[in-house]
Design a protein around this motif. Structure first.
Motif, PDB file in Angstrom:
ATOM      1  N   ALA A   8     -28.395 -25.262  -1.586  1.00  0.00           N
ATOM      2  CA  ALA A   8     -28.221 -25.326  -3.043  1.00  0.00           C
ATOM      3  C   ALA A   8     -28.985 -24.176  -3.681  1.00  0.00           C
ATOM      4  N   LEU A   9     -28.273 -23.366  -4.465  1.00  0.00           N
ATOM      5  CA  LEU A   9     -28.905 -22.219  -5.122  1.00  0.00           C
ATOM      6  C   LEU A   9     -28.994 -22.465  -6.626  1.00  0.00           C
ATOM      7  N   THR A  10     -30.034 -21.911  -7.238  1.00  0.00           N
ATOM      8  CA  THR A  10     -30.215 -22.027  -8.687  1.00  0.00           C
ATOM      9  C   THR A  10     -29.461 -20.893  -9.371  1.00  0.00           C
ATOM     10  N   LYS A  11     -28.570 -21.269 -10.299  1.00  0.00           N
ATOM     11  CA  LYS A  11     -27.767 -20.234 -10.976  1.00  0.00           C
ATOM     12  C   LYS A  11     -28.633 -19.395 -11.922  1.00  0.00           C
ATOM     13  N   GLY A  12     -28.080 -18.263 -12.372  1.00  0.00           N
ATOM     14  CA  GLY A  12     -28.789 -17.435 -13.348  1.00  0.00           C
ATOM     15  C   GLY A  12     -29.670 -16.385 -12.688  1.00  0.00           C
TER      16      GLY A  12
END
Ligand code: AMP
Length: 216
Positions: A8-12
């Motif tokens: 899971a990657l953090t957007k932005g």
């Protein structure tokens, strides 16, 4: 067929700094994430997929095992807790500070300090540790507005250069924590998929160290 290992990657901002690091570790999405409306992406590493989430949701997905691993700001782990997660690696990206901030010449008529923040749990702990009684107001964006509009006396916010605060006539006051993005791993996944996960942690660790050496 075995479920793909999901990261899971953090957007932005964090995502922009994460993709080059994953690439160095041999993981690249099969399509351009920025140009797609999809949320799940297969990668060049067989059996590994990426899911793009809001930072505040990454610990939840990883804690429940919906994702095996995640990349998320330390601010989110401090605010929402890191139970059920291992935190094996500081990726040293998206570095910034969590600070209190406000007007230098603040003079409030309120009997108790009022603090506005997206990080109310961190803020509550910080003021309690100082022995200051403070009321918290939860906000979801543009924290700098709160002192300007007299909604609060101080804010707890992420500071990088301090330019946002200065542009609004405020200043950083107290340092709470140094923040960077961390690799987190679901505890059960760490046992059941140990070989693949530890190989990925090792590759990312080498990529982080290589960058450190390049920076000097
Ligand atoms: P600055 O004006 O450079 O101090 O940047 C402050 C604003 O940028 C903050 O209000 C944050 O919303 C955002 N910001 C800066 N660094 C980060 C980071 N590493 N992660 C998330 N947001 C950040």
């Amino acid at each position: 067929m075995k479920r793909p290992l999901t990261i899971a990657l953090t957007k932005g901002r964090i995502l922009k700094e994460t993709l080059p690091l994953l690439n160095e570790a041999g993981i690249a999405p099969l399509e351009d994430i920025a140009a797609s409306r999809k949320l799940l992406f297969d990668t060049t590493l067989d059996g590994v997929q990426l899911v793009i989430l809001r930072g505040s949701d990454v610990p939840t997905y990883v804690r429940h095992g919906a994702a095996d691993m995640g990349i998320v700001g330390k601010d989110m782990l401090l605010e929402f807790g890191a139970e059920g997660l291992y935190e094996p690696l500081d990726l040293k990206i998206a570095q910034c500070k969590l600070m209190t901030a406000g007007f230098l010449d603040s003079h409030s008529d309120r009997p108790r300090l009022r603090v506005a923040s997206k990080f109310v749990n961190i803020a509550r702990r910080h003021y309690a540790a100082k022995g200051v009684q403070a009321d918290m107001i939860k906000l979801y964006g543009a924290m700098e507005l709160a002192p300007l509009m007299d909604l609060a006396d101080e804010i707890v916010d992420i500071v990088d250069t301090g330019n946002t605060l200065r542009a609004n006539g405020m200043a950083p006051l107290e340092h709470i924590a140094d923040i960077s993005s961390r690799l987190v791993v679901n505890k059960a996944s760490m046992r059941t998929r140990h070989d693949l996960i530890s190989a990925l942690v090792q590759k990312l660790s080498v990529a982080v160290d290589r960058r450190g050496e390049e920076r000097g």
